[in-house]
Design an enzyme around this catalytic site. Structure first.
Site, PDB file in Angstrom:
ATOM      1  N   HIS A  39      16.750  -8.984  13.128  1.00  0.00           N
ATOM      2  CA  HIS A  39      17.576  -9.444  12.009  1.00  0.00           C
ATOM      3  C   HIS A  39      17.105  -8.738  10.744  1.00  0.00           C
ATOM      4  O   HIS A  39      16.193  -9.185  10.057  1.00  0.00           O
ATOM      5  CB  HIS A  39      17.491 -10.969  11.857  1.00  0.00           C
ATOM      6  CG  HIS A  39      18.491 -11.506  10.879  1.00  0.00           C
ATOM      7  ND1 HIS A  39      19.476 -12.407  11.233  1.00  0.00           N
ATOM      8  CD2 HIS A  39      18.687 -11.261   9.551  1.00  0.00           C
ATOM      9  CE1 HIS A  39      20.215 -12.680  10.177  1.00  0.00           C
ATOM     10  NE2 HIS A  39      19.750 -12.003   9.132  1.00  0.00           N
ATOM     11  N   HIS A  95      18.770  -6.215   7.540  1.00  0.00           N
ATOM     12  CA  HIS A  95      19.904  -5.539   6.892  1.00  0.00           C
ATOM     13  C   HIS A  95      19.413  -4.218   6.315  1.00  0.00           C
ATOM     14  O   HIS A  95      18.470  -4.204   5.511  1.00  0.00           O
ATOM     15  CB  HIS A  95      20.482  -6.408   5.776  1.00  0.00           C
ATOM     16  CG  HIS A  95      21.006  -7.721   6.278  1.00  0.00           C
ATOM     17  ND1 HIS A  95      22.324  -7.910   6.616  1.00  0.00           N
ATOM     18  CD2 HIS A  95      20.385  -8.901   6.536  1.00  0.00           C
ATOM     19  CE1 HIS A  95      22.495  -9.154   7.040  1.00  0.00           C
ATOM     20  NE2 HIS A  95      21.331  -9.781   7.008  1.00  0.00           N
ATOM     21  N   ARG A 112      25.346   5.664  -1.690  1.00  0.00           N
ATOM     22  CA  ARG A 112      26.754   6.068  -1.783  1.00  0.00           C
ATOM     23  C   ARG A 112      27.218   7.094  -0.767  1.00  0.00           C
ATOM     24  O   ARG A 112      28.340   7.019  -0.293  1.00  0.00           O
ATOM     25  CB  ARG A 112      27.036   6.621  -3.184  1.00  0.00           C
ATOM     26  CG  ARG A 112      26.850   5.585  -4.282  1.00  0.00           C
ATOM     27  CD  ARG A 112      27.273   6.140  -5.634  1.00  0.00           C
ATOM     28  NE  ARG A 112      27.031   5.168  -6.699  1.00  0.00           N
ATOM     29  CZ  ARG A 112      27.363   5.357  -7.961  1.00  0.00           C
ATOM     30  NH1 ARG A 112      27.948   6.496  -8.316  1.00  0.00           N
ATOM     31  NH2 ARG A 112      27.115   4.436  -8.863  1.00  0.00           N
ATOM     32  N   GLU A 124      21.949 -21.193   7.461  1.00  0.00           N
ATOM     33  CA  GLU A 124      21.031 -20.642   6.457  1.00  0.00           C
ATOM     34  C   GLU A 124      21.234 -21.424   5.157  1.00  0.00           C
ATOM     35  O   GLU A 124      20.385 -22.206   4.764  1.00  0.00           O
ATOM     36  CB  GLU A 124      21.318 -19.142   6.241  1.00  0.00           C
ATOM     37  CG  GLU A 124      20.435 -18.489   5.186  1.00  0.00           C
ATOM     38  CD  GLU A 124      20.841 -17.042   4.870  1.00  0.00           C
ATOM     39  OE1 GLU A 124      21.957 -16.638   5.218  1.00  0.00           O
ATOM     40  OE2 GLU A 124      20.018 -16.332   4.248  1.00  0.00           O
TER      41      GLU A 124
END
Ligand SMILES: [Zn+2]
Length: 348
Positions: free
Chosen positions: A15, A17, A84, A218
């Protein structure tokens, strides 16, 4: 007992990101590179006022000192606005893998916020090429494997989620026998978008062979976990913190051996768990739940995978044997082929 043991312990991170793994130095470098106003601001996307301001390393570090869940989401936005182009995605993937390998991590399943990229009006295909370049270089140079989970970002709603699923299926279809796109997830603000909103998307993803992770329990109560299980047929649950409020639900998680992606530091930093001592890790573990330890957004929460195991050891008195069981759980709960799982489990 030193953290040497933990560092050497082979383990997986399930888990995490990608955008939350960008360290202050890298973020500062990216902010110097992109000194034009945010270029993709679609009508619906409101960029931060200073999305193009070059930031010092200290300012980047300060961005990570927020006070609540909303502040955290804003910090996340501040990062995504500075990552980007394909080279940026390649760079942050490669740097993440370098850090993970140094912590004894042998395999990672990483969320990439595809929902955010679409929401800001950008194409994803070229960025995915950057991600894949970073992954392949990282696997070769650091010897760990990495799989992608496309995150739909729940507060953008189910229509946006559809686009993320369609892109996952399209890109995966081109990947041949061993696709790196393994699953889908919904992170973001649970209080705005309950799991049931995504029932159709998850049903289609399951049918197409994608694996299903759901952030649940969460910032919302146990009903969010029940919804993730019943409506979405979640195969893994992110956080599952509020299962602690419902004995029957916890018993079900144990009975069904639903893998739980616990994120200790994250829950304290977002204010979802008041103090680290209050986290139900020990209780879940004693009850026989399939718990794993993860960092969620390591740089934004100023933690590491080794750090999370260290908390289990220091705050919750996990023995070496128990830490080893947590590491074994991380391989068991992974979405690797069975044969590779066995290889990794044999390392323990
Ligand atoms: Zn998360």
């Amino acid at each position: 007992m030193t953290s040497d043991f933990i560092t050497r312990l082979p383990k997986a991170e399930l888990h995490l990101h990608l955008e939350g793994s960008v360290d202050a130095l890298t973020l500062s470098q990216l902010s110097q590179k992109h000194h034009t106003p945010f270029p993709w601001a679609s009508n619906r996307y409101k960029p931060l006022a200073d999305s193009h301001r070059p930031l010092t390393v200290a300012e980047c570090a300060a961005l990570y000192h927020y006070k609540d869940f909303t502040g955290f989401l804003m910090a996340f936005k501040g990062v995504t606005e500075r990552v980007r182009d394909p080279e940026d995605y390649e760079l942050i993937t490669y740097r993440l893998m370098e850090k993970l390998a140094a912590e004894g991590c042998r395999h990672a399943e990483v969320f990439v916020s595809v929902g955010v990229i679409f929401w800001r009006g950008q194409e994803f295909d070229a960025l995915f090429e950057g991600l894949e370049r970073g992954r392949l270089r990282g696997e070769k140079d650091f010897g760990l494997s990495l799989l992608w989970i496309f995150d739909a970002v729940r507060h953008f709603g189910p229509e946006e989620g559809e686009k993320v699923l369609a892109k996952a299926l399209e890109l995966r279809a081109r990947q041949g026998k061993h696709p790196s796109i393994v699953g889908i997830g919904i992170g973001g603000d649970e209080r705005i978008a309950p799991p049931e909103t995504f029932t159709n998307i998850y049903a289609r993803a399951r049918k197409a062979g994608l694996r299903l992770s759901v952030h649940a329990g969460e910032s919302a109560g146990p009903q969010s976990i029940t919804g993730a299980l019943d409506a979405l047929k979640a195969e893994r649950l992110g956080h599952a913190l509020t299962a602690a409020q419902d004995d029957e639900l916890l018993a079900r998680l144990v009975r069904e051996q639903v893998p739980l992606e616990l994120c200790l530091t994250s829950n304290v930093r977002t204010g979802c768990c008041p103090r680290i001592e209050d986290h139900p890790l020990r209780r879940y573990f004693e009850a026989g739940a399939l718990v794993t330890l993860n960092t969620d957004d390591p740089e934004m929460f100023e933690t590491t995978l080794v750090g999370e195991y260290k908390i289990a050891q220091d705050v919750f008195a996990f023995s070496q044997d128990e830490l080893q069981r947590l590491a074994a759980n991380s391989f068991r709960a992974s979405w690797l082929p069975e044969e590779r799982k066995r290889e990794l489990l044999n390392l323990l």
